[in-house]
Design a protein around this motif. Sequence first.
Motif, PDB file in Angstrom:
ATOM      1  N   GLY A  61       0.773  -1.246   0.000  1.00  0.00           N
ATOM      2  CA  GLY A  61       0.000   0.000   0.000  1.00  0.00           C
ATOM      3  C   GLY A  61       0.799   1.288   0.000  1.00  0.00           C
ATOM      4  N   HIS A  62       2.128   1.186   0.089  1.00  0.00           N
ATOM      5  CA  HIS A  62       2.924   2.425   0.121  1.00  0.00           C
ATOM      6  C   HIS A  62       4.379   2.086  -0.190  1.00  0.00           C
ATOM      7  N   ILE A  63       4.807   2.516  -1.348  1.00  0.00           N
ATOM      8  CA  ILE A  63       6.180   2.233  -1.768  1.00  0.00           C
ATOM      9  C   ILE A  63       6.646   3.402  -2.632  1.00  0.00           C
ATOM     10  N   HIS A  64       7.947   3.478  -2.876  1.00  0.00           N
ATOM     11  CA  HIS A  64       8.493   4.538  -3.737  1.00  0.00           C
ATOM     12  C   HIS A  64       9.288   3.868  -4.853  1.00  0.00           C
ATOM     13  N   LEU A  65       8.652   3.645  -5.998  1.00  0.00           N
ATOM     14  CA  LEU A  65       9.319   2.937  -7.092  1.00  0.00           C
ATOM     15  C   LEU A  65      10.455   3.741  -7.709  1.00  0.00           C
ATOM     16  N   ILE A 216      -1.547  11.421   1.947  1.00  0.00           N
ATOM     17  CA  ILE A 216      -0.614  12.440   2.441  1.00  0.00           C
ATOM     18  C   ILE A 216       0.428  11.840   3.387  1.00  0.00           C
ATOM     19  N   HIS A 217       1.711  12.092   3.102  1.00  0.00           N
ATOM     20  CA  HIS A 217       2.781  11.726   4.040  1.00  0.00           C
ATOM     21  C   HIS A 217       2.711  12.674   5.236  1.00  0.00           C
ATOM     22  N   LEU A 218       2.553  12.126   6.427  1.00  0.00           N
ATOM     23  CA  LEU A 218       2.508  12.983   7.611  1.00  0.00           C
ATOM     24  C   LEU A 218       3.428  12.428   8.693  1.00  0.00           C
ATOM     25  N   SER A 248      -0.530   8.654   5.420  1.00  0.00           N
ATOM     26  CA  SER A 248       0.569   7.702   5.561  1.00  0.00           C
ATOM     27  C   SER A 248       1.477   8.109   6.715  1.00  0.00           C
ATOM     28  N   HIS A 249       1.856   7.157   7.495  1.00  0.00           N
ATOM     29  CA  HIS A 249       2.739   7.275   8.682  1.00  0.00           C
ATOM     30  C   HIS A 249       1.975   7.739   9.918  1.00  0.00           C
ATOM     31  N   ALA A 250       1.452   8.973   9.879  1.00  0.00           N
ATOM     32  CA  ALA A 250       0.620   9.459  11.003  1.00  0.00           C
ATOM     33  C   ALA A 250       1.269   9.128  12.349  1.00  0.00           C
ATOM     34  N   SER A 302       5.745  -1.226   2.290  1.00  0.00           N
ATOM     35  CA  SER A 302       7.175  -1.322   2.582  1.00  0.00           C
ATOM     36  C   SER A 302       7.771   0.059   2.783  1.00  0.00           C
ATOM     37  N   ASP A 303       7.124   1.078   2.151  1.00  0.00           N
ATOM     38  CA  ASP A 303       7.654   2.438   2.093  1.00  0.00           C
ATOM     39  C   ASP A 303       9.020   2.411   1.406  1.00  0.00           C
ATOM     40  N   ASN A 304      10.072   2.701   2.128  1.00  0.00           N
ATOM     41  CA  ASN A 304      11.386   2.813   1.493  1.00  0.00           C
ATOM     42  C   ASN A 304      12.104   1.472   1.491  1.00  0.00           C
TER      43      ASN A 304
HETATM   44 ZN   LIG Z   1       6.715   7.195   1.745  1.00  0.00          ZN
END
Ligand SMILES: [Zn+2]
Length: 405
Positions: A61-65, A216-218, A248-250, A302-304
């Motif tokens: 649900g959250h990654i940076h390709l 939104i990255h928070l 995201s993150h919160a 996974s995010d980063n």
């Molecule tokens: Zn991210």
Amino acid sequence: MDCIVNRTHFLNARLADGTVADLTVSDGRFSAIAPAANTTPPLAGTIDLAGQFVLPAFVEGHIHLDTSFYGDAWRPHIPCTNGFDVRERVAFQMRNLEQAAPMEERARNQLELCVGNGSLAMRSHVMVDAAVGLKHVETILGVREKYRDLIDIQLVAFPQSGILSSPGAAELLDEALKLGCDLIGGLDPASFDRDVKGHLDVVFGLAEKHGAGVDIHLHDRGSLGLFEIEEIVTRATASGMEGKVAVSHAYALGDISADGLDRVGERIAAAGVAIMTNAPGDHPFPPVAALRKAGVTVFAGSDNIRDSWWPYGDGDMLNRANMIGYRSGFYEDWELEAACDVVSHAGAKALGLEGYGIAVGARADFVALSAAHIPEAVVAVPKERTIYHAGREVARGGKVSARCN
Ligand SMILES: [Zn+2]
């Protein structure tokens, strides 16, 4: 290979309720699920799963390709000068990216890692700012097209350098949505742009203009971050975007008391705002069980992965469920099942996926692995898996094994 599989029978699949069943897949979807008939294979179009446990394919649900160095040269992590500082981390990232292998190659490495581990749906944030313009978006849109037969990818136009503090960013984000991004992102409206209202005006204005979702990255902590979450919740309700907004993150949700969480949790749930966490190692993170109890959709990513933010990440959402359970202090079966839900059904809900799950009528996107049930899969994280997309094998042994193009 022939990618049009009209009908396949999967025999002896172990389901989450402990029963063993035969699954029929017709035109890419489950058309029948029945108690195992102990048919003796091989029949034409029959695959014997031999009691392997079957889970719906995971949701990344959250990654940076665009910013991972996975498969590229190792980049030692550079610490911030004075504690975690988003702006300084972005500067490190810019420097590293100048020396990295071509973006398409790095994105493909990362995508295949995720598919090999069983994710067949993904949301990737893609950097948009004055320095890189739309270059990242254009490249990742191209990669998405090339992997359309393997994985469904949603792209977020992500203002990595802020919106108001990055000249031309709003116009570029508008353009990114026109080009094909599905969602508009944001980044710490208070600490980065120092203007919560101005930042959210642009984000929700573009969402409305394009009919796009918001994610939104928070990272902002404490009462400041909580205030921003409440502002996002208010905007989501006011613009009728229930089910289409995520934070995201919160981290701030990990800072507040149980009482405070009850109140804000109910508001987040009522507004249909989803919360993404990757249970990062050195940050407080949203209390998964309490938020789920309040009715909030909590999903994960996974995010980063091997990027300028941290060296960890393996693209394995089952391992992510393990980390979420571990950091959340989940021991009981229902808690381990909740950790698995975060990377599967809850992820599908947050991303608005159609036809998700092991059910008649659902898309036959699933993972077969050796485990007796979900709790065992979450604690053991078996790496030997076979991944099926629309009822055809696409990966095994951690690697993509078949493509349609
Ligand atoms: Zn991210």
